[in-house]
Design a protein around this motif. Structure first.
Motif, PDB file in Angstrom:
ATOM      1  N   ARG A 227      20.732 -34.645  36.868  1.00  0.00           N
ATOM      2  CA  ARG A 227      20.414 -34.669  38.301  1.00  0.00           C
ATOM      3  C   ARG A 227      19.860 -33.327  38.770  1.00  0.00           C
ATOM      4  NH1 ARG A 227      24.900 -37.430  37.269  1.00  0.00           N
ATOM      5  NH2 ARG A 227      26.246 -35.637  37.575  1.00  0.00           N
ATOM      6  N   THR A 228      18.986 -32.729  37.959  1.00  0.00           N
ATOM      7  CA  THR A 228      18.460 -31.401  38.276  1.00  0.00           C
ATOM      8  C   THR A 228      16.950 -31.409  38.468  1.00  0.00           C
ATOM      9  OG1 THR A 228      18.325 -30.890  35.910  1.00  0.00           O
ATOM     10  CG2 THR A 228      20.339 -30.236  37.076  1.00  0.00           C
ATOM     11  N   ASN A 229      16.383 -32.562  38.792  1.00  0.00           N
ATOM     12  CA  ASN A 229      14.931 -32.679  38.952  1.00  0.00           C
ATOM     13  C   ASN A 229      14.619 -33.470  40.211  1.00  0.00           C
ATOM     14  OD1 ASN A 229      14.275 -31.878  35.943  1.00  0.00           O
ATOM     15  ND2 ASN A 229      15.843 -33.467  35.887  1.00  0.00           N
ATOM     16  N   THR A 230      13.526 -33.117  40.843  1.00  0.00           N
ATOM     17  CA  THR A 230      13.102 -33.852  42.038  1.00  0.00           C
ATOM     18  C   THR A 230      11.672 -33.454  42.378  1.00  0.00           C
ATOM     19  OG1 THR A 230      15.298 -33.973  43.045  1.00  0.00           O
ATOM     20  CG2 THR A 230      13.465 -34.212  44.505  1.00  0.00           C
ATOM     21  N   THR A 231      10.835 -34.431  42.678  1.00  0.00           N
ATOM     22  CA  THR A 231       9.526 -34.160  43.262  1.00  0.00           C
ATOM     23  C   THR A 231       9.596 -34.590  44.720  1.00  0.00           C
ATOM     24  OG1 THR A 231       8.387 -34.459  41.152  1.00  0.00           O
ATOM     25  CG2 THR A 231       7.063 -34.652  43.152  1.00  0.00           C
ATOM     26  N   ILE A 232       9.406 -33.635  45.611  1.00  0.00           N
ATOM     27  CA  ILE A 232       9.504 -33.920  47.043  1.00  0.00           C
ATOM     28  C   ILE A 232       8.140 -33.683  47.681  1.00  0.00           C
ATOM     29  CG2 ILE A 232      11.976 -33.606  47.326  1.00  0.00           C
ATOM     30  CD1 ILE A 232      11.520 -30.717  48.063  1.00  0.00           C
ATOM     31  N   SER A 233       7.747 -34.599  48.559  1.00  0.00           N
ATOM     32  CA  SER A 233       6.376 -34.591  49.058  1.00  0.00           C
ATOM     33  C   SER A 233       6.310 -34.993  50.527  1.00  0.00           C
ATOM     34  CB  SER A 233       5.510 -35.566  48.247  1.00  0.00           C
ATOM     35  OG  SER A 233       5.624 -35.331  46.862  1.00  0.00           O
ATOM     36  N   CYS A 234       5.206 -34.612  51.147  1.00  0.00           N
ATOM     37  CA  CYS A 234       4.937 -35.024  52.527  1.00  0.00           C
ATOM     38  C   CYS A 234       3.472 -35.417  52.642  1.00  0.00           C
ATOM     39  CB  CYS A 234       5.256 -33.897  53.502  1.00  0.00           C
ATOM     40  SG  CYS A 234       5.052 -34.360  55.250  1.00  0.00           S
ATOM     41  N   VAL A 235       3.238 -36.621  53.112  1.00  0.00           N
ATOM     42  CA  VAL A 235       1.893 -37.111  53.408  1.00  0.00           C
ATOM     43  C   VAL A 235       1.656 -36.947  54.906  1.00  0.00           C
ATOM     44  CG1 VAL A 235       0.430 -39.167  53.527  1.00  0.00           C
ATOM     45  CG2 VAL A 235       1.825 -38.733  51.492  1.00  0.00           C
ATOM     46  N   VAL A 236       0.527 -36.352  55.258  1.00  0.00           N
ATOM     47  CA  VAL A 236       0.168 -36.152  56.668  1.00  0.00           C
ATOM     48  C   VAL A 236      -1.141 -36.881  56.934  1.00  0.00           C
ATOM     49  CG1 VAL A 236      -0.260 -34.477  58.487  1.00  0.00           C
ATOM     50  CG2 VAL A 236       1.245 -33.881  56.584  1.00  0.00           C
ATOM     51  N   TYR A 257       3.617 -41.260  42.363  1.00  0.00           N
ATOM     52  CA  TYR A 257       4.514 -40.665  41.380  1.00  0.00           C
ATOM     53  C   TYR A 257       4.386 -41.381  40.039  1.00  0.00           C
ATOM     54  CZ  TYR A 257       7.104 -37.996  44.960  1.00  0.00           C
ATOM     55  OH  TYR A 257       7.472 -37.109  45.941  1.00  0.00           O
ATOM     56  N   ALA A 258       4.317 -42.708  40.079  1.00  0.00           N
ATOM     57  CA  ALA A 258       4.173 -43.474  38.845  1.00  0.00           C
ATOM     58  C   ALA A 258       2.823 -43.234  38.192  1.00  0.00           C
ATOM     59  CB  ALA A 258       4.356 -44.967  39.134  1.00  0.00           C
ATOM     60  N   HIS A 259       1.802 -42.952  38.994  1.00  0.00           N
ATOM     61  CA  HIS A 259       0.476 -42.679  38.453  1.00  0.00           C
ATOM     62  C   HIS A 259       0.391 -41.295  37.823  1.00  0.00           C
ATOM     63  CE1 HIS A 259      -1.346 -45.644  41.629  1.00  0.00           C
ATOM     64  NE2 HIS A 259      -0.592 -46.252  40.729  1.00  0.00           N
ATOM     65  N   ALA A 260       1.120 -40.319  38.381  1.00  0.00           N
ATOM     66  CA  ALA A 260       0.916 -38.922  37.995  1.00  0.00           C
ATOM     67  C   ALA A 260       2.095 -38.282  37.271  1.00  0.00           C
ATOM     68  CB  ALA A 260       0.583 -38.091  39.244  1.00  0.00           C
ATOM     69  N   ILE A 261       3.256 -38.960  37.201  1.00  0.00           N
ATOM     70  CA  ILE A 261       4.439 -38.401  36.532  1.00  0.00           C
ATOM     71  C   ILE A 261       4.975 -39.428  35.545  1.00  0.00           C
ATOM     72  CG2 ILE A 261       6.768 -37.487  36.832  1.00  0.00           C
ATOM     73  CD1 ILE A 261       5.972 -36.719  39.698  1.00  0.00           C
ATOM     74  N   SER A 262       5.244 -38.992  34.324  1.00  0.00           N
ATOM     75  CA  SER A 262       5.700 -39.916  33.281  1.00  0.00           C
ATOM     76  C   SER A 262       6.825 -39.295  32.458  1.00  0.00           C
ATOM     77  CB  SER A 262       4.521 -40.254  32.355  1.00  0.00           C
ATOM     78  OG  SER A 262       4.921 -41.088  31.291  1.00  0.00           O
ATOM     79  N   PRO A 263       8.028 -39.918  32.482  1.00  0.00           N
ATOM     80  CA  PRO A 263       8.477 -41.046  33.309  1.00  0.00           C
ATOM     81  C   PRO A 263       8.793 -40.562  34.732  1.00  0.00           C
ATOM     82  CG  PRO A 263      10.297 -40.254  32.005  1.00  0.00           C
ATOM     83  CD  PRO A 263       9.101 -39.450  31.578  1.00  0.00           C
ATOM     84  N   THR A 264       8.955 -41.483  35.638  1.00  0.00           N
ATOM     85  CA  THR A 264       9.236 -41.110  37.022  1.00  0.00           C
ATOM     86  C   THR A 264      10.388 -41.934  37.593  1.00  0.00           C
ATOM     87  OG1 THR A 264       8.154 -40.613  39.134  1.00  0.00           O
ATOM     88  CG2 THR A 264       7.670 -42.748  38.143  1.00  0.00           C
ATOM     89  N   ASN A 268      17.662 -38.804  36.851  1.00  0.00           N
ATOM     90  CA  ASN A 268      17.737 -37.348  36.980  1.00  0.00           C
ATOM     91  C   ASN A 268      16.786 -36.789  38.026  1.00  0.00           C
ATOM     92  OD1 ASN A 268      19.702 -36.361  34.975  1.00  0.00           O
ATOM     93  ND2 ASN A 268      18.389 -37.461  33.542  1.00  0.00           N
ATOM     94  N   ASP A 269      16.079 -37.659  38.742  1.00  0.00           N
ATOM     95  CA  ASP A 269      15.130 -37.235  39.776  1.00  0.00           C
ATOM     96  C   ASP A 269      15.594 -37.718  41.150  1.00  0.00           C
ATOM     97  OD1 ASP A 269      12.634 -36.025  38.415  1.00  0.00           O
ATOM     98  OD2 ASP A 269      12.961 -37.852  37.252  1.00  0.00           O
ATOM     99  N   GLY A 270      15.264 -36.947  42.181  1.00  0.00           N
ATOM    100  CA  GLY A 270      15.595 -37.345  43.550  1.00  0.00           C
ATOM    101  C   GLY A 270      14.354 -37.592  44.387  1.00  0.00           C
ATOM    102  N   ASP A 271      13.348 -38.217  43.792  1.00  0.00           N
ATOM    103  CA  ASP A 271      12.012 -38.331  44.377  1.00  0.00           C
ATOM    104  C   ASP A 271      12.017 -38.869  45.806  1.00  0.00           C
ATOM    105  OD1 ASP A 271      11.093 -37.495  41.902  1.00  0.00           O
ATOM    106  OD2 ASP A 271      10.888 -39.538  41.163  1.00  0.00           O
ATOM    107  N   THR A 272      11.325 -38.138  46.683  1.00  0.00           N
ATOM    108  CA  THR A 272      11.273 -38.489  48.105  1.00  0.00           C
ATOM    109  C   THR A 272       9.866 -38.242  48.640  1.00  0.00           C
ATOM    110  OG1 THR A 272      13.593 -37.848  48.403  1.00  0.00           O
ATOM    111  CG2 THR A 272      12.248 -37.993  50.385  1.00  0.00           C
TER     112      THR A 272
END
Length: 322
Positions: A227-236, A257-264, A268-272
């Motif tokens: 649980r030490t990984n996360t990609t966090i993003s903001c679309v404007v 995320y599925a297009h650009a990160i493998s696996p996603t 262990n990720d907190g993707d938001t």
């Protein structure tokens, strides 16, 4: 390169604690915007995500704070709120103005100094920087929330790589969608336009890229810290959206995320993904969502390509130059 700061009503700034390998990035709509969010990772650290649900009554969002520091970094959002209040922005509740600040954090405690985390002062500083540098392009790479980002960690830190904060802006006529992403995934970054593996897990000798998925399928994964990984993003976007529509755009954008990160979206990720819509342009929701997917996918790739080697981790540019 175009920046989200060129969208009218949108400001953005960083606070970077370079020596400690952490920081925060703030995207501000001082006069308020419509917000949405999508959380897909298995280990998120977030603030005010329930408030963005379509059935909740608050319609204004004033800022999104992306921060390092794991759950400790949520304190940076308080600093953002304090700075906005000081400047007179926020939801008018009669007796005061309450800025609505949503946020998410990534785990960078293993990069730099684990005992230094972004807090109230850093949130306040990043928000102030957004106002002070209004209209200027947002700096990318190992800054703000991207300072301590790493990727390709499924075989342990010895074979991981440095990543950072990326940005991209896409247009379709008058419609604009921009994305900012702090890329701290356990997997690899893949260019969705070409299929090229950009950065991530390295081979045992460290000279080339391996495949995180093949490592996982071969039962060779070694995650010393879960649980030490996360990609966090903001679309404007300058689109006019309701909260329900902004939520749908966030859900669509998460496909990047599925297009650009493998696996996603692993355990262990907190993707938001947050969405902020300023409401200047009428556009179909599906068009906004498709443009957001493109912008976010390219922002993730930019996060890997813009980073430089630091804290003992090489970056994509280091492998290219080797």
């Amino acid at each position: 390169m175009a920046s989200i700061t060129q969208i009218p009503g949108v400001l953005a700034g960083h606070a970077t604690l370079e020596a400690a390998g952490t920081g925060c990035t703030v995207i501000v709509c001082p006069d308020g915007c419509v917000g949405g969010v999508d959380v897909r990772g298995g280990a998120p650290a977030t603030r005010e995500t329930d408030l963005l649900r379509p059935e909740e009554t608050v319609e204004e969002l004033h800022a999104v704070a992306l921060s390092g520091g794991s759950a400790y970094g949520l304190a940076a959002s308080c600093g953002v709120a304090e700075e906005l209040e000081r400047r007179g922005y926020g939801l008018d509740v009669g007796v005061a103005r309450v800025p609505i600040v949503s946020g998410a954090c990534l785990f960078d405690l293993a990069c730099g100094d684990a005992h230094v985390r972004p807090g109230v002062e850093e949130g306040r500083a990043a928000c102030a920087a957004a106002f002070e540098h209004a209209g200027e392009p947002l700096e990318r790479g190992c800054v703000g929330a991207g300072c301590g980002c790493t990727i390709g960690k499924l075989a342990g830190p010895e074979r991981a790589m440095k990543s950072g904060l990326g940005e991209d802006v896409e247009r379709a006529g008058e419609l604009v969608c921009g994305a900012v992403s702090a890329v701290n995934a356990c997997g690899d970054v893949v260019d969705p336009d070409t299929g090229e593996r950009v950065a991530g897990l390295r081979t045992a000798d460290g000279t080339a890229l391996a495949s995180s998925v093949e490592t996982l399928l071969g039962n060779e994964a070694q995650m010393p810290l879960e649980r030490t990984n996360t990609t966090i993003s903001c679309v404007v976007t300058n689109a006019r959206l309701t909260k329900a529509q902004a939520t749908k755009v966030a859900q669509m954008a998460a496909d990047a995320y599925a297009h650009a990160i493998s696996p996603t979206h692993t355990t262990n990720d907190g993707d938001t993904v947050f969405v902020m819509a300023t409401g200047a342009v009428e556009a179909p929701v599906d068009v906004v969502g498709a443009l957001a997917v493109r912008a976010l996918g390219r922002a993730i790739v930019d996060g890997a390509r813009s980073a430089h080697g630091a804290y003992g981790y090489p970056a994509a540019r280091d492998l290219r130059d080797a």
